[in-house]
Design a protein around this motif. Structure first.
Motif, mmCIF file in Angstrom:
data_model
loop_
_atom_site.group_PDB
_atom_site.id
_atom_site.type_symbol
_atom_site.label_atom_id
_atom_site.label_comp_id
_atom_site.label_asym_id
_atom_site.label_seq_id
_atom_site.Cartn_x
_atom_site.Cartn_y
_atom_site.Cartn_z
ATOM 1 N N ASN A 26 -11.408 2.782 7.751
ATOM 2 C CA ASN A 26 -12.156 2.994 8.991
ATOM 3 C C ASN A 26 -13.609 2.538 8.900
ATOM 4 O O ASN A 26 -14.312 2.501 9.908
ATOM 5 N N GLN A 27 -14.043 2.192 7.692
ATOM 6 C CA GLN A 27 -15.401 1.664 7.533
ATOM 7 C C GLN A 27 -15.392 0.125 7.455
ATOM 8 O O GLN A 27 -16.342 -0.496 6.984
ATOM 9 N N GLY A 28 -14.289 -0.461 7.915
ATOM 10 C CA GLY A 28 -14.225 -1.911 8.010
ATOM 11 C C GLY A 28 -13.930 -2.614 6.708
ATOM 12 O O GLY A 28 -14.186 -3.820 6.569
ATOM 13 N N ILE A 29 -13.370 -1.879 5.746
ATOM 14 C CA ILE A 29 -13.077 -2.434 4.430
ATOM 15 C C ILE A 29 -11.597 -2.786 4.347
ATOM 16 O O ILE A 29 -10.740 -2.028 4.806
ATOM 17 N N GLU A 30 -11.295 -3.931 3.750
ATOM 18 C CA GLU A 30 -9.901 -4.306 3.534
ATOM 19 C C GLU A 30 -9.331 -3.456 2.407
ATOM 20 O O GLU A 30 -9.891 -3.402 1.308
ATOM 21 N N VAL A 31 -8.225 -2.782 2.674
ATOM 22 C CA VAL A 31 -7.633 -1.851 1.711
ATOM 23 C C VAL A 31 -6.270 -2.359 1.264
ATOM 24 O O VAL A 31 -5.431 -2.737 2.085
ATOM 25 N N LEU A 32 -6.072 -2.350 -0.058
ATOM 26 C CA LEU A 32 -4.754 -2.631 -0.631
ATOM 27 C C LEU A 32 -4.288 -1.370 -1.347
ATOM 28 O O LEU A 32 -4.930 -0.901 -2.296
ATOM 29 N N GLY A 33 -3.198 -0.802 -0.882
ATOM 30 C CA GLY A 33 -2.671 0.412 -1.495
ATOM 31 C C GLY A 33 -1.730 0.086 -2.641
ATOM 32 O O GLY A 33 -0.871 -0.786 -2.510
ATOM 33 N N MET A 34 -1.898 0.787 -3.751
ATOM 34 C CA MET A 34 -1.013 0.611 -4.912
ATOM 35 C C MET A 34 -0.093 1.818 -5.029
ATOM 36 O O MET A 34 -0.552 2.959 -5.051
ATOM 37 N N PHE A 35 1.202 1.547 -5.103
ATOM 38 C CA PHE A 35 2.180 2.620 -5.304
ATOM 39 C C PHE A 35 2.941 2.356 -6.596
ATOM 40 O O PHE A 35 3.448 1.260 -6.802
ATOM 41 N N PHE A 36 3.000 3.380 -7.459
ATOM 42 C CA PHE A 36 3.697 3.263 -8.737
ATOM 43 C C PHE A 36 5.069 3.927 -8.620
ATOM 44 O O PHE A 36 5.164 5.136 -8.407
ATOM 45 N N SER A 37 6.104 3.119 -8.759
ATOM 46 C CA SER A 37 7.472 3.621 -8.700
ATOM 47 C C SER A 37 7.879 4.110 -10.084
ATOM 48 O O SER A 37 7.830 3.362 -11.061
ATOM 49 N N MET A 38 8.269 5.394 -10.161
ATOM 50 C CA MET A 38 8.611 6.003 -11.440
ATOM 51 C C MET A 38 10.059 6.480 -11.431
ATOM 52 O O MET A 38 10.553 6.952 -10.401
ATOM 53 N N PRO A 39 10.761 6.415 -12.550
ATOM 54 C CA PRO A 39 12.166 6.824 -12.580
ATOM 55 C C PRO A 39 12.371 8.303 -12.322
ATOM 56 O O PRO A 39 13.466 8.719 -11.964
ATOM 57 N N TRP A 40 11.344 9.135 -12.521
ATOM 58 C CA TRP A 40 11.485 10.576 -12.280
ATOM 59 C C TRP A 40 10.934 10.971 -10.918
ATOM 60 O O TRP A 40 10.841 12.149 -10.604
ATOM 61 N N GLY A 41 10.538 10.011 -10.115
ATOM 62 C CA GLY A 41 10.099 10.317 -8.763
ATOM 63 C C GLY A 41 8.678 10.851 -8.724
ATOM 64 O O GLY A 41 8.358 11.841 -9.329
#
Length: 332
Positions: A26-41
């Motif tokens: 919302n402050q005009g910054i380009e955001v890239l979200g990182m999600f870590f997929s784990m075998p135990w959820g």
């Protein structure tokens, strides 16, 4: 604010990480979200994808490799109540975020961490240690608690307005829920959910797996479903509890594993892990299939079994009843 500024944020599917991403975007910054997929959820991948769409950010998926297991086995900073190495885990993820930030020439990293919300990894001294160990000193922004920390480089350089960041601390969620309503954010996971390493039953299954022979990440993924029984040193039976679990256990079974069923769909699917179980082991697994079937009191049953790598080659074994005391002894 500078529209050319780019930030990498850890996205878990929980409310805090969603709010942090929304505050930065919302402050005009380009955001890239990182999600870590784990075998135990540790968050639902499909839910996180929807969250990214709701907020309007790009999402990058990282799947943890077997090298991460060494952190779970031998954490430098200890564990929580079960096998959860929360501090080491966060350091590991932030190191990956730091590397990714450099690769894409982003300007800073942010997380949804809140001071005092979690007893192990979110105490103020722990948060500072995590920042230092991940080599992100000055580059790690925590938007929900930013005003309780010294200004980061992003704030000092006016890339982001510190006055629009927050000073939340403690375990109450009132401020976050109010902010979620303001941003029209929904579909987040509850704060108590998430990583199965915090669950003592799951952790006991993982310890048993390491003790008796770990093969690959599919072994760990399969710990999430069914009832587990240690039949022999190298063999375990996993009994599905419903059709969905039966399908998942079959999907993640190793090619050497044995798949056992009672004819006519009267019972659960049973996966016998390990190569070449003997007749006694297969008979035990058949007894477990009967115990959790619709025909638990019926005699003269036969079970069908075949190797995962050759499902068309079917064998049969007579099914015998198993004493409840033995079942309890075998159960993990």
């Amino acid at each position: 604010m500078n529209s050319n500024i780019k930030a990498v944020g850890l996205l878990s599917g929980g409310l805090d990480s969603m709010l942090a991403a929304a505050l930065v975007k919302n402050q005009g910054i380009e955001v890239l979200g990182m999600f870590f997929s784990m075998p135990w959820g540790c968050g639902d991948e499909e839910r996180v994808k929807k969250i990214a769409e709701i907020i309007g950010i790009k999402l990058v998926l990282f799947r943890l490799d077997e090298d991460y297991l060494e952190i779970v086995k031998n954490p430098l900073h200890g564990r929580g109540a079960a096998l959860n190495p929360c501090i080491d885990c966060k350091i590991y993820m932030l190191k990956k975020a730091n590397k990714y930030m450099s690769e894409i020439k982003a300007d800073f990293v942010f997380t949804g961490e809140v001071i005092g919300q979690r007893p192990m990894s979110q105490l103020k001294h722990s948060l500072r240690a995590i920042e230092k160990r991940s080599q992100l000193e000055g580059k790690l922004l925590r938007p929900l608690s930013a005003k309780l920390f010294p200004p980061t480089i992003a704030e000092e350089n006016k890339w982001i307005d510190r006055e629009k960041l927050l000073n939340i601390s403690g375990r109450s969620r009132k401020e976050q829920f109010a902010l979620a309503k303001q941003f029209a954010i929904s579909g987040f996971t509850q704060p108590a959910g998430g990583c199965l390493l915090t669950d003592k039953n799951f952790s006991n299954r993982l310890k048993d797996l390491w003790k008796h022979g770990f093969r690959d990440l599919n072994d760990i993924t399969s710990l999430r479903w069914g009832r587990h029984f240690r039949l022999a040193d190298k063999h375990k039976a996993i009994v599905g509890r419903d059709e969905k679990e039966n399908d998942l256990l079959l999907k993640y079974a190793n090619p050497d594993d044995i798949i056992l069923d009672l004819p006519g769909d009267i019972g659960p699917t049973v996966v016998i892990t390990g190569n070449g179980p003997d007749e006694r082991t297969i008979a035990l697994a058949a007894g477990l299939a009967k115990r959790f079937s619709k025909k638990r009191g019926q005699n003269d049953l036969e079970a069908e079994y075949r190797k995962k790598s050759d499902l068309n080659k079917i064998y049969t074994v007579n099914v015998q009843s198993i004493e409840e005391s033995l079942i309890n002894k075998l159960k993990l």
